[in-house]
Design an enzyme around this catalytic site. Sequence first.
Site, short mmCIF file in Angstrom:
data_model
loop_
_atom_site.label_atom_id
_atom_site.label_comp_id
_atom_site.label_asym_id
_atom_site.label_seq_id
_atom_site.Cartn_x
_atom_site.Cartn_y
_atom_site.Cartn_z
N GLY A 7 0.82 -1.23 0.00
CA GLY A 7 0.00 0.00 0.00
C GLY A 7 0.84 1.26 0.00
O GLY A 7 0.36 2.33 0.37
N PHE A 11 -2.00 7.00 0.54
CA PHE A 11 -1.76 8.25 1.30
C PHE A 11 -0.71 8.02 2.39
O PHE A 11 0.40 8.55 2.33
CB PHE A 11 -3.11 8.72 1.86
CG PHE A 11 -3.04 9.79 2.89
CD1 PHE A 11 -2.30 10.96 2.68
CD2 PHE A 11 -3.75 9.67 4.10
CE1 PHE A 11 -2.26 11.96 3.63
CE2 PHE A 11 -3.70 10.66 5.05
CZ PHE A 11 -2.96 11.80 4.83
N GLY A 13 0.90 5.24 3.21
CA GLY A 13 2.02 4.41 2.74
C GLY A 13 3.09 5.24 2.04
O GLY A 13 4.29 5.04 2.27
N ASP A 32 1.87 -2.58 -4.48
CA ASP A 32 0.61 -1.83 -4.48
C ASP A 32 -0.16 -2.17 -5.76
O ASP A 32 0.41 -2.23 -6.84
CB ASP A 32 0.88 -0.33 -4.41
CG ASP A 32 -0.35 0.47 -3.99
OD1 ASP A 32 -0.31 1.08 -2.91
OD2 ASP A 32 -1.34 0.48 -4.75
N THR A 122 -6.36 1.00 12.87
CA THR A 122 -7.08 2.25 13.11
C THR A 122 -7.77 2.27 14.49
O THR A 122 -8.15 1.21 15.00
CB THR A 122 -8.16 2.42 12.02
OG1 THR A 122 -9.08 3.43 12.41
CG2 THR A 122 -8.96 1.15 11.78
N ASP A 123 -7.98 3.46 15.02
CA ASP A 123 -8.73 3.58 16.29
C ASP A 123 -10.20 3.21 16.11
O ASP A 123 -10.91 2.99 17.10
CB ASP A 123 -8.61 5.00 16.88
CG ASP A 123 -9.21 6.10 16.01
OD1 ASP A 123 -9.58 5.83 14.84
OD2 ASP A 123 -9.32 7.25 16.50
N GLU A 124 -10.66 3.14 14.86
CA GLU A 124 -12.08 2.82 14.64
C GLU A 124 -12.44 1.42 15.11
O GLU A 124 -13.61 1.11 15.30
CB GLU A 124 -12.45 3.00 13.16
CG GLU A 124 -12.26 4.43 12.72
CD GLU A 124 -12.92 4.75 11.38
OE1 GLU A 124 -13.94 4.13 11.05
OE2 GLU A 124 -12.38 5.61 10.68
N TYR A 146 -16.03 -1.29 7.40
CA TYR A 146 -14.58 -1.02 7.29
C TYR A 146 -13.88 -1.35 8.60
O TYR A 146 -12.90 -2.11 8.63
CB TYR A 146 -14.33 0.46 6.92
CG TYR A 146 -12.93 0.93 7.24
CD1 TYR A 146 -11.83 0.43 6.54
CD2 TYR A 146 -12.69 1.84 8.28
CE1 TYR A 146 -10.53 0.84 6.85
CE2 TYR A 146 -11.40 2.26 8.59
CZ TYR A 146 -10.32 1.76 7.87
OH TYR A 146 -9.05 2.16 8.19
N LYS A 150 -11.08 -4.23 9.68
CA LYS A 150 -9.77 -3.93 10.27
C LYS A 150 -9.62 -4.65 11.61
O LYS A 150 -8.55 -5.18 11.92
CB LYS A 150 -9.60 -2.42 10.46
CG LYS A 150 -9.50 -1.61 9.18
CD LYS A 150 -8.31 -1.99 8.29
CE LYS A 150 -6.98 -1.58 8.87
NZ LYS A 150 -5.87 -1.81 7.88
P1 NAD Z 1 -5.37 4.64 0.96
O1 NAD Z 1 -6.72 4.19 0.54
O2 NAD Z 1 -4.92 6.03 0.65
O3 NAD Z 1 -4.26 3.66 0.39
C1 NAD Z 1 -4.43 2.28 0.31
C2 NAD Z 1 -3.39 1.76 -0.68
O4 NAD Z 1 -3.52 0.34 -0.72
C3 NAD Z 1 -3.60 2.28 -2.12
O5 NAD Z 1 -2.37 2.68 -2.67
C4 NAD Z 1 -4.18 1.07 -2.85
O6 NAD Z 1 -3.82 1.05 -4.22
C5 NAD Z 1 -3.54 -0.08 -2.08
N1 NAD Z 1 -4.33 -1.32 -2.16
C6 NAD Z 1 -5.67 -1.46 -1.94
N2 NAD Z 1 -6.02 -2.74 -2.13
C7 NAD Z 1 -4.90 -3.42 -2.48
C8 NAD Z 1 -4.63 -4.77 -2.79
N3 NAD Z 1 -5.60 -5.69 -2.80
N4 NAD Z 1 -3.35 -5.13 -3.07
C9 NAD Z 1 -2.36 -4.20 -3.06
N5 NAD Z 1 -2.57 -2.90 -2.80
C10 NAD Z 1 -3.82 -2.51 -2.50
O7 NAD Z 1 -5.35 4.36 2.53
P2 NAD Z 1 -4.56 5.14 3.68
O8 NAD Z 1 -5.44 6.19 4.22
O9 NAD Z 1 -3.20 5.46 3.23
O10 NAD Z 1 -4.52 3.97 4.77
C11 NAD Z 1 -3.43 3.05 4.81
C12 NAD Z 1 -3.65 2.09 5.95
O11 NAD Z 1 -3.78 2.81 7.18
C13 NAD Z 1 -4.93 1.25 5.80
O12 NAD Z 1 -4.64 -0.04 6.28
C14 NAD Z 1 -5.92 1.95 6.72
O13 NAD Z 1 -6.87 1.03 7.21
C15 NAD Z 1 -5.01 2.46 7.81
N6 NAD Z 1 -5.48 3.68 8.52
C16 NAD Z 1 -5.86 4.79 7.83
C17 NAD Z 1 -6.26 5.92 8.53
C18 NAD Z 1 -6.63 7.21 7.83
O14 NAD Z 1 -7.03 8.17 8.51
N7 NAD Z 1 -6.48 7.33 6.52
C19 NAD Z 1 -6.29 5.91 9.93
C20 NAD Z 1 -5.88 4.75 10.59
C21 NAD Z 1 -5.47 3.64 9.87
#
Ligand code: NAD
Length: 335
Positions: A7, A11, A13, A32, A122-124, A146, A150
Amino acid sequence: MRLLVTGGAGFIGSHYVHHVLSTTDDQVTVLDALTYAGSLQNLGPALHSDRLTFVEGNILDGGLVDDLVKTHDAVVHLAAESHVDRSFLAGGHFLTVNVLGTQLLLDAARRHRVGKFVHVSTDEVYGPLPEGAAAEDAPLRPTVPYAASKAASDLVALSAYATHRVPVCVTRSSNNYGPRQHPEKVIPRFVTRLLKGERVGLHGRGEHVRNWIHVSDNAAGIDLVLRHGRPGEVYNLGGGTDLTNQQLTEHILRACGAGWDRVDYIPDRQSNDLRYAMTWTKAARLGYGPNRGFEGGLEQTVDWYRANTGRWAPPHRNADSPVCRVLMSRPAPPV
Ligand code: NAD
């Protein structure tokens, strides 16, 4: 260290990859699938680094996952479906990617004895808390698909430690914000709409409370847990700012030079937890602490969207379909 980051074109990642390349000598491989949420633009100049390899592929492709994990010392797993509203429409897809994808990576990590596996969550997963704050051992009570996917993946990851001693750590962060976030998420959606001169819609009476963490603080926290976290442990990573959505909107309006006349109150979505809150004293003992103040971080975020109008609606490949097209195309070897 040879680090596999799933990933890494998303964002958080991509910020994590930039953090590692700028603070260590590690070799990084990004895996990714470049779904609608991922973009090579997020990696930018890092793509030219001889310390970064990009592999376009799916975490559900067991053979590819096995090949990649085999040649790496550690895995930082961020790939997931991440948008709550989409999970209302595609719960099964969220379960497949977020839970089964995590399992395939863990199986490979077990086979090839990786040194560390950080599962980013996530905290969710704690669900809504009317008062107080969740420590890492609080019960998991997710209320939206979602968050349920998680929570399930967190348990799968921790069970790989308990059963097979795969050296897993789980991080749980609050709501991230910062440059390069997909415009489907609330801060970039509000910012880009306001900058375009459009109106924004605030759910309910704007009373929902969220904790906000700048994405650079989360990236630093994830890396701290990778290098110093104890296997089998969960680490909450919070930001310094709790806001109701009403207060958040006030900050965004001010940062964009707009007034409340641009806000519509719209019916709340079908499920919307009233308040998330957690402690992060455990991560603080590793040296974690949020560094970015919210106002400065938001200003930097707005400046980035102002300067990058081409990213207000990124080119989507699978934009219309939440359905993943590569499902177990190459089965992994048996455990
Ligand atoms: P995002 O949606 O911006 O990025 C997800 C990435 O994963 C994308 O680049 C997508 O192409 C890739 N992806 C999706 N499915 C895939 C698959 N099957 N195989 C390979 N790649 C795949 O998400 P983010 O906001 O950067 O979140 C990243 C992680 O952090 C996630 O696990 C999310 O649950 C966790 N998270 C996010 C937040 C937040 O506020 N955004 C908060 C806490 C935790």
